[in-house]
Each structure stands twice: as C-alpha cells, then as structure tokens.
Motif scaffolding. Structure first.
Motif, PDB file in Angstrom:
ATOM      1  N   LEU A  65       0.857  -1.182   0.000  1.00 55.16           N
ATOM      2  CA  LEU A  65       0.000   0.000   0.000  1.00 55.16           C
ATOM      3  C   LEU A  65       0.896   1.235   0.000  1.00 55.16           C
ATOM      4  CD1 LEU A  65      -2.940   1.129   0.287  1.00 55.16           C
ATOM      5  CD2 LEU A  65      -2.566   1.073   2.762  1.00 55.16           C
ATOM      6  N   VAL A  66       0.802   2.065  -1.045  1.00 58.53           N
ATOM      7  CA  VAL A  66       1.700   3.215  -1.155  1.00 58.53           C
ATOM      8  C   VAL A  66       0.987   4.547  -0.945  1.00 58.53           C
ATOM      9  CG1 VAL A  66       3.321   1.989  -2.646  1.00 58.53           C
ATOM     10  CG2 VAL A  66       1.476   3.345  -3.674  1.00 58.53           C
ATOM     11  N   ALA A  67      -0.346   4.565  -0.982  1.00 62.32           N
ATOM     12  CA  ALA A  67      -1.098   5.796  -0.719  1.00 62.32           C
ATOM     13  C   ALA A  67      -2.512   5.431  -0.296  1.00 62.32           C
ATOM     14  CB  ALA A  67      -1.121   6.709  -1.940  1.00 62.32           C
ATOM     15  N   LEU A  68      -3.124   6.334   0.450  1.00 65.53           N
ATOM     16  CA  LEU A  68      -4.397   6.020   1.083  1.00 65.53           C
ATOM     17  C   LEU A  68      -5.206   7.296   1.276  1.00 65.53           C
ATOM     18  CD1 LEU A  68      -6.237   4.107   2.873  1.00 65.53           C
ATOM     19  CD2 LEU A  68      -4.799   4.846   4.796  1.00 65.53           C
ATOM     20  N   ALA A  69      -6.515   7.224   1.030  1.00 69.06           N
ATOM     21  CA  ALA A  69      -7.436   8.334   1.298  1.00 69.06           C
ATOM     22  C   ALA A  69      -8.659   7.782   2.010  1.00 69.06           C
ATOM     23  CB  ALA A  69      -7.854   9.021   0.005  1.00 69.06           C
ATOM     24  N   PRO A  70      -8.870   8.129   3.291  1.00 70.50           N
ATOM     25  CA  PRO A  70     -10.113   7.737   3.975  1.00 70.50           C
ATOM     26  C   PRO A  70     -11.290   8.508   3.376  1.00 70.50           C
ATOM     27  CG  PRO A  70      -8.394   8.366   5.548  1.00 70.50           C
ATOM     28  CD  PRO A  70      -7.952   8.828   4.196  1.00 70.50           C
ATOM     29  N   TYR A 114      -6.905  16.614   7.347  1.00 70.67           N
ATOM     30  CA  TYR A 114      -7.200  15.630   6.310  1.00 70.67           C
ATOM     31  C   TYR A 114      -6.242  15.807   5.139  1.00 70.67           C
ATOM     32  CZ  TYR A 114      -9.456  12.652   2.952  1.00 70.67           C
ATOM     33  OH  TYR A 114      -9.695  11.647   2.032  1.00 70.67           O
ATOM     34  N   ARG A 115      -5.752  14.677   4.644  1.00 70.44           N
ATOM     35  CA  ARG A 115      -4.871  14.656   3.489  1.00 70.44           C
ATOM     36  C   ARG A 115      -4.856  13.251   2.935  1.00 70.44           C
ATOM     37  NH1 ARG A 115       0.358  16.745   4.808  1.00 70.44           N
ATOM     38  NH2 ARG A 115       1.123  15.691   2.943  1.00 70.44           N
ATOM     39  N   PHE A 116      -4.285  13.074   1.774  1.00 72.00           N
ATOM     40  CA  PHE A 116      -3.977  11.743   1.269  1.00 72.00           C
ATOM     41  C   PHE A 116      -2.658  11.319   1.898  1.00 72.00           C
ATOM     42  CE2 PHE A 116      -6.287  12.646  -3.039  1.00 72.00           C
ATOM     43  CZ  PHE A 116      -7.492  12.721  -2.366  1.00 72.00           C
ATOM     44  N   ALA A 125       3.104  14.403  -4.895  1.00 74.56           N
ATOM     45  CA  ALA A 125       2.339  15.187  -5.863  1.00 74.56           C
ATOM     46  C   ALA A 125       1.761  14.291  -6.950  1.00 74.56           C
ATOM     47  CB  ALA A 125       3.223  16.272  -6.471  1.00 74.56           C
ATOM     48  N   GLY A 126       2.571  13.367  -7.452  1.00 71.30           N
ATOM     49  CA  GLY A 126       2.104  12.473  -8.503  1.00 71.30           C
ATOM     50  C   GLY A 126       1.004  11.541  -8.021  1.00 71.30           C
ATOM     51  N   LEU A 127       1.149  11.004  -6.825  1.00 70.44           N
ATOM     52  CA  LEU A 127       0.122  10.112  -6.286  1.00 70.44           C
ATOM     53  C   LEU A 127      -1.154  10.876  -5.955  1.00 70.44           C
ATOM     54  CD1 LEU A 127       2.359   7.801  -4.088  1.00 70.44           C
ATOM     55  CD2 LEU A 127       0.907   7.080  -6.003  1.00 70.44           C
ATOM     56  N   THR A 128      -1.016  12.120  -5.503  1.00 66.78           N
ATOM     57  CA  THR A 128      -2.209  12.935  -5.264  1.00 66.78           C
ATOM     58  C   THR A 128      -2.980  13.144  -6.559  1.00 66.78           C
ATOM     59  OG1 THR A 128      -1.260  14.068  -3.344  1.00 66.78           O
ATOM     60  CG2 THR A 128      -3.026  15.209  -4.520  1.00 66.78           C
ATOM     61  N   ARG A 129      -2.281  13.472  -7.647  1.00 68.40           N
ATOM     62  CA  ARG A 129      -2.956  13.648  -8.941  1.00 68.40           C
ATOM     63  C   ARG A 129      -3.651  12.366  -9.357  1.00 68.40           C
ATOM     64  NH1 ARG A 129       1.841  16.426 -10.137  1.00 68.40           N
ATOM     65  NH2 ARG A 129       2.669  14.611 -11.244  1.00 68.40           N
ATOM     66  N   LEU A 130      -2.959  11.240  -9.213  1.00 71.12           N
ATOM     67  CA  LEU A 130      -3.539   9.954  -9.589  1.00 71.12           C
ATOM     68  C   LEU A 130      -4.819   9.680  -8.802  1.00 71.12           C
ATOM     69  CD1 LEU A 130      -3.357   7.147 -10.992  1.00 71.12           C
ATOM     70  CD2 LEU A 130      -1.964   6.404  -9.046  1.00 71.12           C
ATOM     71  N   MET A 131      -4.795   9.938  -7.505  1.00 74.01           N
ATOM     72  CA  MET A 131      -5.957   9.643  -6.670  1.00 74.01           C
ATOM     73  C   MET A 131      -7.113  10.594  -6.959  1.00 74.01           C
ATOM     74  SD  MET A 131      -3.761   8.881  -3.218  1.00 74.01           S
ATOM     75  CE  MET A 131      -5.034   8.209  -2.158  1.00 74.01           C
TER      76      MET A 131
END
Length: 392
Positions: A65-70, A114-116, A125-131
């Motif tokens: 798991l490399v990124a997560l958003a509740p 709250y954040r990713f 930044a790249g993972l935020t755009r992807l999500m």
C-alpha cells in the motif's frame, strides 16, 4: 517494478493496520489512525445504515500500500460541521441529486489535518494527482454530484488546488499556547474584567464542592469510558432531534480497549474521581488537544466551562502542548481565549452548471468569512490585539 493500481475498500477491516499506520502514523493525528476509524466502523457508529458507507481509496504497488485516502459515501450532511445545506437546496432547484456524495474526513470530528497519506519516499504530488483523477472517475461512474474533502491539512491543500479543486473556508476556534508555565500565565493574557470573570466561574465550581481531575491514557479505568458514554448519551438527549448522537456504546467499549493512549478524561467529582458528577472527553497528540464530548448529572453554574475549557487548558499547559481545539460551534468559546480561525475544505462538482454557479459565489463567501473572523477577533477580551492565525 509493479504497476500502480487503485482499489476501493468498503471497510478498514480489509486493510492492514500496519500498512495503514506506516502511511499516516507520522502525522500522529489519532482521528485518522486505523484503530480510530476501524472503531467507528466496528462499533456500528459509522456504517451504511447510519448514512456513512466507508469507501477508502488505496493505491497499491503489488501487495504494498503506497497511498491512502479515507473516504465515505454520505446519504446526508450530519456529522460534518461544514454546512452545505444551501448546496443541497441549489441542487434540488436545478433538478440534480445531491446525495449520496463522497466525503473525505474523520467522521463526526471537525479535525483539521485531512490529506492523502503517502508512503515515505514516494512521489506525493504524482500520487495525489492519480488519486484525484480516480475520484473523478469514480464520481462519474457512480453519478455522484460532488466530492468534499473537509478540514484539509494546509500543507497538503495546494496539491489538490493545483488539480482544480475549489476551496471553501469555514470558521473554527483554537487556543494557542505561546509557552505558558501556569494557568495564571493564561489569565494574564486577558483584560482585568475577563480575568475576574474566569476566576469567578472556576470559584463557582469549587463552591459547589467539586474538583476537576484529569485522567490520561492508561490511568483511565475501562469503567470510566462506560460512564462517559452515559454522560454523552444524556447530553445528546437534552437536545432532542438536534442532539447529534453519533457514537454507540460499543465505540466507548472499543475505546477502553484500543484508544486509551490517545484519550484524556476530565472528571468533576466530590471525593473520588471515579465517581464523577460530570465529565468531558478529550483526545491528545504530542502537540495538542481536541475537545470532543461532555455531560453532567447536575445543573451547576459554569461547570461546563471548567470541565470543557479551563481544566483542559490547565492540563495542556502542564503537558507543554501547543494548542487546544475545543470542537465546533459556540460563540462562548471566544471569551475563554479561543481565537477564530479559517479552516479550508476542498470541493469538486461533476455538473458543469452547478460547478460554475458555486465557484462564482465562493470568492465572495470566503472574503466575507475572513472579514467576520477579523471582526470577531477584534472583540476578544485580550490585553493585546496581535492575534496570529495559527495552523494546527
């Protein structure tokens, strides 16, 4: 190297606590921990029948798991404390379905941060755009009008704004500790009249024969959290349909087993702290304190102010904490040293007409909110008027 893959998860139970905490543990905001959010789900507090469908977004590289958003699908706007009923009304007038909507926050807790959450060493930044792109796709596919990320971390906020998300400001309260050594130092910040008022309010509690004692972490017996549920339930019942009772008794049982290191209780008692007349529940981090719930068996003048504000402030000073967030609402907080602060939420609307109308309104609304904050803070009963807007 394995390709990145986005997955939607209908509960925290399907995600590893260890992997979750590796991503968000560094922030040390208890409300976003796996245990806190899992407790809300497992206790029946935050579940579909209550209008909250967990819908957490994960980014995976193979089994990592490399990124997560509740995230949550919401069937109403309760428990958010960002009041978007005017948006719902506008949607109805335009023939659009406002609910369900997608919401990112720690449920029923107006907590900034709250954040990713992104694994160390990854491209945030790249993972935020992807999500955000995946959220857009999900909303189109599910025909959702909006996604709303509430009380966002100011340091993360620019990443979402760069992707075109709209910012809406709301007002909250915060007490900041400039390095006080004692409660008397706190009092010295007020003008003479308000110092007398606060001393009088605390004296009224003492004259009622009550002492307010803190119980922190492992000092808290399990039975005290069961009693806290009773106070919480009783207080909510006083407000009838407006009582905002979100947490089940099972959540307090769960908290006694899994969450005590992050909790502080303030017990107002005659004699034994374990036999309280009133109690408040706060949550702590290594930097600050959040006020959450309270209740009382007796109507005693100024007891609420002492149990929910003065005793927590005094404890926070003794612990060297930097700030105390007392929770949503209440103009009475201002006169106890809580400064009005802007809090940002980020929004995305899939209908172009709705999006255009709200974005036209937001600059005026945000400017007006900042003017209101300035006016409110100008009336605070402090000796000095320099009131920097601190970020949690």
């Amino acid at each position: 190297m394995a390709e990145l893959e986005t997955r939607w998860h209908p509960s925290t139970a399907g995600l590893s606590e260890a992997q979750w905490q590796e991503l968000c543990g560094a922030a040390r905001i208890p409300f976003f921990s796996w245990r806190w959010l899992h407790g809300l789900e497992a206790s029946g507090s935050i579940v579909p029948r209550q209008g909250w469908q967990p819908c957490h977004l994960g980014v995976w590289r193979g089994e990592a798991l490399v990124a997560l958003a509740p995230l949550y699908l919401k069937g109403h706007s309760y428990g958010e404390f960002v009041f978007d009923q005017s948006f719902a009304q506008l949607a109805g007038q335009m023939g659009l379905r406002y609910y369900p909507k997608l919401v990112g926050m720690s449920p029923v807790s107006p907590v900034q941060g709250y954040r990713f959450h992104v694994a160390p060493g990854e491209d945030e930044a790249g993972l935020t755009r992807l999500m955000l792109e995946e959220i857009d796709r999900f909303c189109r596919e599910q025909r959702l009008l909006s996604c709303n990320l509430l009380y966002v971390d100011p340091s993360w906020q620019p990443l979402a704004e760069a992707a075109g998300w709209a910012t809406w400001l709301n007002q909250q309260s915060l007490w900041s500790n400039p390095g006080f050594a004692s409660f008397d130092d706190y009092l010295l910040g007020f003008n003479a009249n308000q110092r007398r008022n606060i001393r009088r309010e605390r004296r009224a509690v003492e004259e009622a024969g009550l002492t307010v004692s803190p119980l922190a972490g492992e000092e808290i017996p399990a039975v005290m959290l069961q009693r806290m549920h009773g106070f919480y339930e009783q207080h909510c019942a006083r407000w009838g349909a407006w009582g905002s009772k979100y947490l089940t008794e099972d959540f307090f049982r769960y908290a006694a087993e899994h969450l005590r290191p992050d909790l502080v209780l303030f017990s107002a008692h005659r004699g034994d702290p374990l036999v309280p007349v009133a109690m408040s529940l706060c949550v702590r981090s290594h930097e600050g304190l959040w006020g959450r719930y309270w209740g009382s068996n007796e109507e005693i003048e100024n007891l609420h102010f002492d149990v929910c504000y003065y005793a927590p402030i005094e404890w926070a000073i003794g612990q060297g904490l930097r700030w105390f967030d007392p929770g949503a609402g209440g103009s009475h907080k201002r006169r106890r040293g809580f400064v009005a602060q802007p809090r940002a939420s980020l929004h995305r609307w899939s209908d172009p007409r709705f999006d255009r109308l709200v974005r036209q309104w937001l600059p005026h609304a945000n400017a007006q909110l900042l003017e209101e904050i300035e006016a409110v803070n100008a009336e605070l009963p402090f000796c000095r008027r320099e009131l920097p807007l601190a970020a949690v």
